[in-house]
Design a protein around this motif. Structure first.
Motif, short mmCIF file in Angstrom:
data_model
loop_
_atom_site.label_atom_id
_atom_site.label_comp_id
_atom_site.label_asym_id
_atom_site.label_seq_id
_atom_site.Cartn_x
_atom_site.Cartn_y
_atom_site.Cartn_z
N ARG A 1 134.21 120.16 88.40
CA ARG A 1 134.97 119.72 87.23
C ARG A 1 134.89 120.79 86.15
N LEU A 2 136.01 121.03 85.49
CA LEU A 2 136.07 122.02 84.42
C LEU A 2 136.47 121.34 83.12
N GLN A 3 135.73 121.60 82.08
CA GLN A 3 136.05 121.11 80.73
C GLN A 3 136.04 122.29 79.78
N SER A 4 137.10 122.41 78.97
CA SER A 4 137.18 123.57 78.09
C SER A 4 138.12 123.29 76.94
N LEU B 1 137.33 131.78 90.11
CA LEU B 1 137.31 130.32 90.17
C LEU B 1 137.96 129.80 91.44
N GLN C 1 136.02 127.29 93.81
CA GLN C 1 136.61 126.01 94.23
C GLN C 1 136.63 125.88 95.75
N GLN D 1 144.54 124.97 82.12
CA GLN D 1 143.38 124.45 82.86
C GLN D 1 143.74 123.95 84.24
N LEU E 1 130.31 132.20 88.44
CA LEU E 1 130.34 131.37 87.24
C LEU E 1 129.63 132.03 86.07
N VAL F 1 131.52 124.22 83.32
CA VAL F 1 131.83 123.95 84.72
C VAL F 1 130.67 123.17 85.31
N THR G 1 133.52 126.87 77.57
CA THR G 1 133.87 126.24 78.84
C THR G 1 132.63 125.70 79.52
N LYS H 1 125.35 122.45 85.89
CA LYS H 1 126.30 122.68 84.79
C LYS H 1 126.04 124.06 84.19
#
Length: 445
Positions: A412-415, A397, A401, A372, A330, A423, A421, A359
């Protein structure tokens, strides 16, 4: 490994068997439906014809002011041929009129041919062909020689030459559904063929990758030993250039060895032959150890690495080795996918009473929404056209995972594009069950 493969083969055979049984059941039901529909239409046709011919006989009897015979009024000699015993002379013109009228009343819009027979010798004395479309170029019934019946004295015969076509015309829905079902069966058979072929190709690919990576282990170990010998040799240490080259060899060999180990780990995941060596791990200490080496890379590029670690967190139950690789993956992504100087923030804090949340946030190039759902797939890399400034195999990734899945963690991924990004991983403090629930990526296959 052999047991696992056999289990997968059994599962595929089970799917094949159940699918074949389902198709046999559907085909049986469809066949029953089609045959039953045909029989019902045939029975309905015969009933309508009998009703129409009976009314015709009544009309003829009324014209002659006679009574119809009580028995054997109508006989069906074949599937499409009927004879009617009137026991009275028959006017062909009236017969044709009544036949057309009564068949139309019964909604039997179908061509027919009729004949009137001589009561003395049983020979046909008159006949004609009546087409529903009223075409005049059709042959007459006299040319068709309808068979007579010596049992009756005064009678006429009616034949429906297009009876089968008429019945098929009323089964359009059933025949259409049968055609669709046939296409579905063909598609299912083709799908099974593709599945078995892809399974064979997949096994060949996995065997090749496994054999190739195992073959890499021996030369990599030899290179590692040779590099260590060079680095420890006094003459090499005196020569700054040789010492630098030996260090590069060791560094790149270590990097290549890590990639090989990652491929082997993924192969173990897919074969369900992967065992975690879990223990109680102090996550704060592990993060400090990992970031101490990563921080140097960040600083070399003029970036920052900020840690927000909650104090007095209890240890977590995890595999130290794979958790270390997860953090490296990461953080490595956060560095690689930054435009210029990487600015990374790592947070670790409690989440409720039974979990901690990890995070890792960067301010890099981000990931577009259309990609995504794919970034957790094996070997997937976001398309960048002809630009290949970021090296990798698309395993980072996917490996992260799978590690989360093996531990029973949620990821959870937000970007957003050009916004960076984030994670986040939710880690239970107790012994979790091996269930995967994550957002922003497809389900594990």
């Amino acid at each position: 490994m052999l047991v696992t493969r056999n289990m997968k083969d059994v599962q595929i055979l089970r799917v094949f068997f159940l699918g074949v049984m389902a198709i046999i059941g559907i085909l049986s039901l469809q066949t029953y439906w089609v045959v039953n529909t045909w029989n019902n239409n045939e029975e309905e046709f015969n009933e309508r014809v009998h009703s129409a011919l009976y009314r015709v006989a009544q009309s003829i009897a009324k014209m002659g002011d006679i009574s119809l015979p009580a028995r054997n009024l109508i006989k069906q000699r074949s599937a499409n041929y009927y004879i009617v015993n009137t026991e009275t002379e028959i006017d062909p013109v009236a017969l044709e009129f009544y036949l057309q009228k009564e068949l139309e009343r019964q909604q039997l819009r179908i061509d027919f041919e009729y004949a009137v027979f001589d009561c003395s010798n049983g020979q046909m004395v008159y006949g004609d062909y009546c087409a529903y479309d009223k075409q005049d170029n059709l042959p007459s019934a006299q040319e068709r020689n309808l068979p007579s019946d010596q049992e009756f004295t005064y009678y006429f015969g009616v034949r429906f030459p297009n009876r089968s076509n008429f019945l098929f015309g009323k089964m359009q829905i059933a025949l259409t559904m049968t055609g669709i079902l046939f296409v579905t069966v063909l598609f299912f058979a083709y799908s099974l063929w593709v599945i078995f072929r892809q399974k064979r190709f997949s096994e060949m690919q996995k065997d090749f990758i496994n054999n190739m990576t195992h073959e890499f282990k021996t030369p990599l170990s030899t290179i590692q030993i040779a590099a260590d010998v060079f680095l420890k040799h006094a003459e090499v240490q005196k020569d700054q250039r040789l010492f630098q080259y030996a260090g590069i060899i060791k560094e790149q060999n270590t990097r290549l060895n890590q990639q090989v180990e990652r491929v082997l780990d993924i192969a173990r995941f897919e074969k369900d032959n992967f065992d975690l060596r879990q223990e109680w791990v102090d996550l704060q200490d592990l993060i400090l150890t990992v970031t101490s080496s990563v921080r140097l890379r960040v600083q070399e590029r003029g970036g920052t690495l900020k840690l927000n670690l909650a104090e007095d967190l209890e240890p977590i139950w995890a595999d130290r080795f794979h958790l270390t690789n997860l953090l490296h993956s990461l953080l490595d992504n956060a560095i690689k996918y930054s435009k210029d100087a990487p600015h990374i923030e790592l947070d670790l804090h409690p989440s409720g009473t039974s979990s901690v949340q990890l995070k890792i946030q960067d301010q890099g190039i981000g990931i577009a929404k259309e990609y995504q759902t794919k970034v957790f797939e094996k070997f997937y890399r976001i398309p960048t056209g002809n630009v290949h400034n970021v090296k990798g195999f698309g395993l980072g990734l996917y490996y992260v995972q799978r590690i989360c899945f093996a531990h029973g963690w949620k990821i959870r991924l937000q970007s957003e594009s050009d916004q960076g990004t984030c994670v986040s991983i939710l880690i239970p403090r107790s012994h979790p069950k091996n269930t995967l629930v994550y957002e922003g990526a497809p389900a594990v296959r």
